[in-house]
Write an enzyme that holds these catalytic residues in place. Structure first.
Site, PDB file in Angstrom:
ATOM      1  N   GLU A  72       0.711  -1.193   0.202  1.00 21.38           N
ATOM      2  CA  GLU A  72       0.128   0.092  -0.155  1.00 21.38           C
ATOM      3  C   GLU A  72       0.682   1.304   0.009  1.00 21.38           C
ATOM      4  O   GLU A  72       0.508   2.142   0.351  1.00 21.38           O
ATOM      5  CB  GLU A  72      -1.068  -0.176   1.292  1.00 21.38           C
ATOM      6  CG  GLU A  72      -0.332  -0.125   2.424  1.00 21.38           C
ATOM      7  CD  GLU A  72      -0.995  -0.228   3.587  1.00 21.38           C
ATOM      8  OE1 GLU A  72      -2.091   1.049   3.844  1.00 21.38           O
ATOM      9  OE2 GLU A  72      -1.517  -1.124   4.402  1.00 21.38           O
ATOM     10  N   CYS A 104      -3.507  -3.373   4.499  1.00 21.36           N
ATOM     11  CA  CYS A 104      -2.445  -4.451   4.697  1.00 21.36           C
ATOM     12  C   CYS A 104      -2.902  -5.952   4.415  1.00 21.36           C
ATOM     13  O   CYS A 104      -2.041  -6.827   4.522  1.00 21.36           O
ATOM     14  CB  CYS A 104      -2.439  -4.519   6.265  1.00 21.36           C
ATOM     15  SG  CYS A 104      -1.748  -2.874   7.141  1.00 21.36           S
ATOM     16  N   HIS A 238      -2.795 -10.216  12.141  1.00 17.80           N
ATOM     17  CA  HIS A 238      -2.149  -9.088  11.534  1.00 17.80           C
ATOM     18  C   HIS A 238      -1.785  -8.219  12.759  1.00 17.80           C
ATOM     19  O   HIS A 238      -2.627  -8.071  13.629  1.00 17.80           O
ATOM     20  CB  HIS A 238      -3.166  -8.163  10.712  1.00 17.80           C
ATOM     21  CG  HIS A 238      -2.804  -7.016  10.337  1.00 17.80           C
ATOM     22  ND1 HIS A 238      -1.483  -6.747   9.764  1.00 17.80           N
ATOM     23  CD2 HIS A 238      -3.311  -5.673  10.485  1.00 17.80           C
ATOM     24  CE1 HIS A 238      -1.531  -5.346   9.565  1.00 17.80           C
ATOM     25  NE2 HIS A 238      -2.617  -4.661  10.122  1.00 17.80           N
TER      26      HIS A 238
HETATM   27  P1  HMG Z   1      -4.293   6.396  21.722  1.00 12.84           P
HETATM   28  O1  HMG Z   1      -5.644   6.772  21.443  1.00 12.84           O
HETATM   29  O2  HMG Z   1      -3.274   7.389  21.970  1.00 12.84           O
HETATM   30  O3  HMG Z   1      -3.972   5.303  22.882  1.00 12.84           O
HETATM   31  O4  HMG Z   1      -3.770   5.368  20.375  1.00 12.84           O
HETATM   32  P2  HMG Z   1      -5.097   4.781  23.999  1.00 12.84           P
HETATM   33  O5  HMG Z   1      -5.501   5.928  24.688  1.00 12.84           O
HETATM   34  O6  HMG Z   1      -6.157   4.084  23.456  1.00 12.84           O
HETATM   35  O7  HMG Z   1      -4.114   3.711  24.887  1.00 12.84           O
HETATM   36  C1  HMG Z   1      -3.463   2.701  24.175  1.00 12.84           C
HETATM   37  C2  HMG Z   1      -3.451   1.573  25.154  1.00 12.84           C
HETATM   38  O8  HMG Z   1      -2.623   1.859  26.140  1.00 12.84           O
HETATM   39  C3  HMG Z   1      -4.729   1.219  25.827  1.00 12.84           C
HETATM   40  O9  HMG Z   1      -4.718  -0.137  26.273  1.00 12.84           O
HETATM   41  C4  HMG Z   1      -4.528   2.064  27.161  1.00 12.84           C
HETATM   42  O10 HMG Z   1      -5.152   1.356  28.339  1.00 12.84           O
HETATM   43  C5  HMG Z   1      -3.194   1.888  27.499  1.00 12.84           C
HETATM   44  P3  HMG Z   1      -6.375  -0.741  25.942  1.00 12.84           P
HETATM   45  O11 HMG Z   1      -7.252  -0.139  27.050  1.00 12.84           O
HETATM   46  O12 HMG Z   1      -6.611  -0.578  24.653  1.00 12.84           O
HETATM   47  O13 HMG Z   1      -6.053  -2.215  26.276  1.00 12.84           O
HETATM   48  N1  HMG Z   1      -2.441   2.801  28.206  1.00 12.84           N
HETATM   49  C6  HMG Z   1      -1.215   2.598  29.088  1.00 12.84           C
HETATM   50  N2  HMG Z   1      -0.870   1.352  29.904  1.00 12.84           N
HETATM   51  C7  HMG Z   1      -0.096   1.111  30.444  1.00 12.84           C
HETATM   52  N3  HMG Z   1       0.244   2.417  31.152  1.00 12.84           N
HETATM   53  C8  HMG Z   1      -0.141   3.598  30.811  1.00 12.84           C
HETATM   54  C9  HMG Z   1      -1.039   3.555  29.921  1.00 12.84           C
HETATM   55  N4  HMG Z   1      -1.765   4.732  29.403  1.00 12.84           N
HETATM   56  C10 HMG Z   1      -2.490   4.270  28.372  1.00 12.84           C
HETATM   57  N5  HMG Z   1       0.402   4.684  31.397  1.00 12.84           N
HETATM   58  C11 HMG Z   1      -4.002   3.949  18.765  1.00 12.84           C
HETATM   59  C12 HMG Z   1      -3.758   4.035  20.300  1.00 12.84           C
HETATM   60  C13 HMG Z   1      -3.960   2.489  18.445  1.00 12.84           C
HETATM   61  C14 HMG Z   1      -5.496   4.500  18.595  1.00 12.84           C
HETATM   62  C15 HMG Z   1      -3.137   4.746  17.833  1.00 12.84           C
HETATM   63  O14 HMG Z   1      -1.888   4.426  18.052  1.00 12.84           O
HETATM   64  C16 HMG Z   1      -3.378   4.506  16.258  1.00 12.84           C
HETATM   65  O15 HMG Z   1      -4.175   5.441  15.877  1.00 12.84           O
HETATM   66  N6  HMG Z   1      -2.783   3.901  15.551  1.00 12.84           N
HETATM   67  C17 HMG Z   1      -2.921   3.491  14.124  1.00 12.84           C
HETATM   68  C18 HMG Z   1      -4.261   2.732  14.100  1.00 12.84           C
HETATM   69  C19 HMG Z   1      -4.190   1.102  13.957  1.00 12.84           C
HETATM   70  O16 HMG Z   1      -2.982   0.642  14.355  1.00 12.84           O
HETATM   71  N7  HMG Z   1      -5.166   0.762  14.215  1.00 12.84           N
HETATM   72  C20 HMG Z   1      -5.278  -0.880  14.331  1.00 12.84           C
HETATM   73  C21 HMG Z   1      -6.399  -1.563  13.704  1.00 12.84           C
HETATM   74  S1  HMG Z   1      -6.709  -1.210  12.155  1.00 12.84           S
HETATM   75  C22 HMG Z   1      -5.364  -2.302  11.103  1.00 12.84           C
HETATM   76  O17 HMG Z   1      -4.870  -3.015  11.914  1.00 12.84           O
HETATM   77  C23 HMG Z   1      -5.055  -1.953   9.852  1.00 12.84           C
HETATM   78  C24 HMG Z   1      -3.580  -0.950   9.674  1.00 12.84           C
HETATM   79  O18 HMG Z   1      -2.530  -1.912   9.973  1.00 12.84           O
HETATM   80  C25 HMG Z   1      -3.644  -0.296   8.280  1.00 12.84           C
HETATM   81  C26 HMG Z   1      -3.833  -1.196   7.087  1.00 12.84           C
HETATM   82  O19 HMG Z   1      -4.686  -2.147   6.902  1.00 12.84           O
HETATM   83  O20 HMG Z   1      -3.257  -0.843   5.902  1.00 12.84           O
HETATM   84  C27 HMG Z   1      -3.404   0.026  10.624  1.00 12.84           C
END
Ligand code: HMG
Length: 392
Positions: A72, A104, A238
């Site tokens: 991609e 992906c 993935h």
């Molecule tokens: P965010 O919103 O800043 O993070 O970004 P959050 O607030 O959701 O926190 C993340 C995790 O850290 C949570 O865990 C928190 O609790 C924890 P969860 O509750 O989900 O289990 N946390 C802590 N843990 C320990 N100590 C602390 C602490 N603070 C918080 N102090 C987000 C996270 C993934 C949304 C962001 O990084 C993002 O947008 N990433 C890109 C999108 C992505 O990877 N999506 C995945 C699914 S889609 C996919 O897989 C396709 C893709 O590969 C693309 C394609 O297909 O081409 C992306």
């Protein structure tokens, strides 16, 4: 298989400190340790060519009839990455060469095309080379920043597989038109609705997994009673970030428990995650998201750690591409898998990298022209609208 990663990486804890974020959010919350940083010379083509060369060297010479690159992060609206790789490796003219794209999932589209081409008999003994190559960029100081990465995984797919024999015709697919993640033409960085993307992923997984399970039970590859997923020695998902694989596994267990009318426990889910999924995450946690290649890096990692003990056992795989399309499929680990994995030299490839500072990472992220350092395959620049590559 062959794998290629950029020569530089950052520590995810260094990134958290620089962003004023509790490092535990990135390490425990997302499951990351290190993140690959590609400079412009290490583009999708250069990474793909290196992974492909390593896969061909590892598997020995074969008569190839197809080269597919799933990506991609293409480099041209018309000329596929596969065409550059074909030229750089000096592959035969008498073969099919093309790219596949769906976020992906693109690499899996190539794997499926190759597998069904071989299963149909059309390959007539020839093998396919499928390469997954991408550079994941969300931009600095975005929520997605700690989930970037870059790398390529190449696979030789043939009639007599040494590593993994794919189960033909039983995969489950799930697709829905959603805007969870996309990258408009002309933009270097992806647009993403992060939390919604996780929901899209897990919903697609439930449908795809149940599709696979129905067919696997009908073909008597797994039993219908109890938790079908427990009959898989490993499940590779993935991996956009490692914690996502844990969420995915919880979803699969919930599907199984609800289908079988069984009450699952948190302790049982945690134990099965440790045994069935965690081994696949060690390499992913050190590279980050490599988009199309992430599932296959997880598979290589699982085979690397599982070694000979996995021979003859069935593994499950889930490929997800935002937008979205997805597929759950399976295969049986081959008797020669451990030897083939050793040839991929995963540990050596990861060890042979340089840790850089966050200042250096930020400088590289703003570059558009190659740094001009020697490497096995390198993008060197554009002349007369043509991309040029050097071989080190
Ligand atoms: P965010 O919103 O800043 O993070 O970004 P959050 O607030 O959701 O926190 C993340 C995790 O850290 C949570 O865990 C928190 O609790 C924890 P969860 O509750 O989900 O289990 N946390 C802590 N843990 C320990 N100590 C602390 C602490 N603070 C918080 N102090 C987000 C996270 C993934 C949304 C962001 O990084 C993002 O947008 N990433 C890109 C999108 C992505 O990877 N999506 C995945 C699914 S889609 C996919 O897989 C396709 C893709 O590969 C693309 C394609 O297909 O081409 C992306």
């Amino acid at each position: 298989m062959g794998v290629a990663v950029p020569r530089r990486y950052i520590s995810i804890e260094d990134l958290a400190t620089a962003r004023g974020v509790d490092p535990a959010k990135y390490t425990l919350g997302l499951g990351a340790r290190e993140m690959a940083v590609a400079e412009p010379g290490e583009d999708t083509v250069a990474l793909a060519a290196l992974a492909a060369k390593r896969a061909l060297d590892a598997t020995g010479h074969r008569e190839l009839g197809m080269l597919v690159v799933g990506t991609e992060t293409g480099v041209d609206h018309s000329k596929p990455v596969a065409s550059y790789v074909h030229g750089l490796l000096g592959l035969p003219t008498t073969m099919r060469v093309f790219d596949t794209q769906h976020a992906c999932y693109g690499g899996t589209a190539g794997v499926m095309a190759a597998m069904e081409w071989i299963a149909s008999g059309a390959a007539a003994g020839r093998a396919a080379l499928v390469v997954c190559s991408d550079i994941a960029r969300y931009g600095m100081r975005t929520a997605g920043e700690p989930t970037q990465g870059a790398g390529a995984v190449a696979m030789v797919i043939a009639q007599d597989p040494a590593m993994l024999e794919l189960d033909v015709g039983i995969s489950g697919a799930a697709s829905t038109h959603v805007h969870d993640f996309w990258r408009p033409l002309g933009q270097r960085e992806a647009q993403v609705d992060g939390h919604y993307s996780m929901q899209c992923y897990t919903e697609a997984l439930a449908t795809a997994y149940r599709g696979w399970k129905t067919r696997a039970i009908a073909r008597e590859l797994v039993r219908g009673d109890g938790l079908a997923s427990e009959q898989l020695a490993q499940i590779c998902y993935h991996v956009p970030f490692c914690k996502m694989a844990r969420k995915a596994h919880v979803q699969v267990r919930q599907c199984d428990a609800s289908d079988a009318g069984i009450a699952d426990t948190d302790a049982a889910v945690a134990a099965s995650f440790t045994q069935q999924v965690e081994p696949s995450l060690s390499a992913c946690s050190r590279v980050g998201n490599i988009y199309t290649g992430s599932l296959y890096l997880a598979l290589l990692g699982a085979l690397d750690i599982g070694g000979r003990a996995l021979a003859g056992k069935r593994v499950g795989m889930f490929s997800y591409g935002s937008g979205c399309t997805s597929e759950f499929f399976s295969g049986v680990v081959g008797a020669r898998a451990a030897d083939m994995v050793e040839r991929a030299q995963l540990a050596g490839v990861l060890a042979d990298r340089e840790r850089i500072t966050i200042d250096e990472y930020e400088r590289i992220m703003t570059l558009v022209t190659p740094m001009g350092q020697p490497g096995p395959f390198l993008f060197t620049g554009v002349a007369e609208h043509r991309r040029e590559y050097a071989r080190g």
